[in-house]
Design a protein around this motif. Structure first.
Motif, PDB file in Angstrom:
ATOM      1  N   GLY A   1       0.785  -1.231   0.000  1.00  0.00           N
ATOM      2  CA  GLY A   1       0.000   0.000   0.000  1.00  0.00           C
ATOM      3  C   GLY A   1       0.812   1.275   0.000  1.00  0.00           C
ATOM      4  O   GLY A   1       0.242   2.370  -0.051  1.00  0.00           O
ATOM      5  N   GLU A   2       2.144   1.159   0.035  1.00  0.00           N
ATOM      6  CA  GLU A   2       2.989   2.354   0.041  1.00  0.00           C
ATOM      7  C   GLU A   2       3.015   3.012  -1.339  1.00  0.00           C
ATOM      8  O   GLU A   2       2.854   2.343  -2.365  1.00  0.00           O
ATOM      9  CB  GLU A   2       4.431   1.987   0.431  1.00  0.00           C
ATOM     10  CG  GLU A   2       4.590   1.490   1.848  1.00  0.00           C
ATOM     11  CD  GLU A   2       6.046   1.151   2.147  1.00  0.00           C
ATOM     12  OE1 GLU A   2       6.928   1.539   1.336  1.00  0.00           O
ATOM     13  OE2 GLU A   2       6.308   0.507   3.185  1.00  0.00           O
ATOM     14  N   PRO A   3       3.253   4.320  -1.381  1.00  0.00           N
ATOM     15  CA  PRO A   3       3.412   4.986  -2.682  1.00  0.00           C
ATOM     16  C   PRO A   3       4.667   4.471  -3.394  1.00  0.00           C
ATOM     17  O   PRO A   3       5.690   4.222  -2.750  1.00  0.00           O
ATOM     18  CB  PRO A   3       3.559   6.470  -2.321  1.00  0.00           C
ATOM     19  CG  PRO A   3       3.015   6.584  -0.927  1.00  0.00           C
ATOM     20  CD  PRO A   3       3.294   5.274  -0.265  1.00  0.00           C
ATOM     21  N   PHE A   4       4.580   4.314  -4.703  1.00  0.00           N
ATOM     22  CA  PHE A   4       5.764   3.909  -5.460  1.00  0.00           C
ATOM     23  C   PHE A   4       6.749   5.074  -5.464  1.00  0.00           C
ATOM     24  O   PHE A   4       6.369   6.213  -5.773  1.00  0.00           O
ATOM     25  CB  PHE A   4       5.380   3.539  -6.891  1.00  0.00           C
ATOM     26  CG  PHE A   4       6.517   2.978  -7.690  1.00  0.00           C
ATOM     27  CD1 PHE A   4       6.782   1.617  -7.685  1.00  0.00           C
ATOM     28  CD2 PHE A   4       7.350   3.818  -8.429  1.00  0.00           C
ATOM     29  CE1 PHE A   4       7.848   1.103  -8.408  1.00  0.00           C
ATOM     30  CE2 PHE A   4       8.411   3.309  -9.155  1.00  0.00           C
ATOM     31  CZ  PHE A   4       8.659   1.947  -9.140  1.00  0.00           C
ATOM     32  N   PRO A   5       8.027   4.831  -5.122  1.00  0.00           N
ATOM     33  CA  PRO A   5       9.004   5.926  -5.048  1.00  0.00           C
ATOM     34  C   PRO A   5       9.175   6.634  -6.389  1.00  0.00           C
ATOM     35  O   PRO A   5       9.529   6.020  -7.402  1.00  0.00           O
ATOM     36  CB  PRO A   5      10.301   5.203  -4.644  1.00  0.00           C
ATOM     37  CG  PRO A   5       9.847   3.931  -3.980  1.00  0.00           C
ATOM     38  CD  PRO A   5       8.598   3.538  -4.709  1.00  0.00           C
TER      39      PRO A   5
END
Length: 288
Positions: A46-50
């Motif tokens: 669920g983290e934003p893609f860097p």
């Protein structure tokens, strides 16, 4: 865009490009670009893609969509519990070859318990077999040859990265020529030589035909050239190896088994199937 969304979009992009293993390719490349394991990848779903990785990620996906194997894009391939660097100068190590390593370790440990047999990996490529044997059998003397200097550079790097750099001796040469010239007594000979019939190479999957080295694929008109040459060169050694193990192509096992049986050096000839049930390895063992 979350990491999960990036993976889904990548899978769709690869599928549209005709990549059959689109989902696994997307996950593997994503693990590499993010520098994480598969379990860590799902934890970060669920983290934003860097943002700083987007250009690199896009370039990797375009290479895979063009048919380049994932292993050449990432530069790595796991084998026998180790991690190997791979480049277009060497074949990508296959899981079925791990079974050959297992059988050589098993039979060699029984034949030389606590001993130091001299092992020769003929046509070593990335060094997968010889490095794995060195890691598994610390008392064995491991050597390897290849006719490609570029392949030997890759094998040397893999020996160092897997902690056996000082224990693997690499020789540049054609098959057994260095052992014959130096009168080196080989105890264990193992080889996964080129075994694709020359006429079959144009019909191989694009990932193989266009990216893996033809030098390591082409086994001559019937795919059996190198088995014949190796067995012929064995007669020029100070003594034949007590244990030999070959990986073979589909449909070749019976011929190679008969070839080493006819040489008359080995008492027991066995054929080992791979996990798909295909006769994949031929083993010869001398009892005394």
């Amino acid at each position: 865009m979350t990491i999960r969304e990036a993976c889904m979009q990548a899978s769709s992009f690869l599928r549209a490009a005709g990549v059959e293993d689109d989902a696994s390719s997307a996950e593997w490349l994503l693990e590499h670009v993010l520098g994480c394991t598969r379990s860590e990848l799902f934890m970060r779903w669920g983290e934003p893609f860097p943002g700083e990785l987007r250009d690199r990620w896009r370039a990797m996906l375009e290479r895979r969509a063009a048919g380049e194997p994932v292993q050449y894009i990432t530069g790595e391939q796991p084998f026998y519990g180790l991690t190997f660097r791979v480049t277009p100068d060497v074949l990508i190590p296959r899981p079925e070859t791990e079974l050959l390593v297992e059988r050589i370790v098993e039979l060699g440990s029984k034949r030389w318990p606590g001993g130091s047999p001299l092992v020769a990996d003929i046509g070593c490529g990335s060094g997968a077999i010889s490095v794995a044997l060195a890691a598994a059998c610390s008392s064995w003397n491991i050597t390897a040859t290849d006719i490609s200097r570029d392949a030997l550079d890759v094998a040397r790097e893999n020996a160092v990265r897997n902690g056996v750099g000082e224990r693997l001796k690499l020789f540049h040469g054609d098959l057994l020529e260095v052992y014959v010239r130096e009168r080196m007594p080989i105890d264990i000979l193992v080889s996964n030589p080129p075994y694709i019939e020359t006429g079959d190479i144009p019909g191989l999957q694009p990932e193989v035909r266009l990216h893996e080295p033809v030098l390591a694929l082409d086994g001559g008109p019937d795919g059996l050239r190198f088995y014949r040459r190796i067995v012929e060169q064995v007669d020029l050694l100070p003594a034949p190896p007590a244990l030999v193990g070959f990986e073979v192509g589909q449909g070749q096992a019976d011929f190679v088994a008969e070839l080493i049986r006819a040489a008359g050096h080995w008492d027991e000839i066995g054929i080992v199937p791979d996990l798909a049930g295909i006769a994949r390895h031929v083993i010869g063992l001398r009892k005394n």
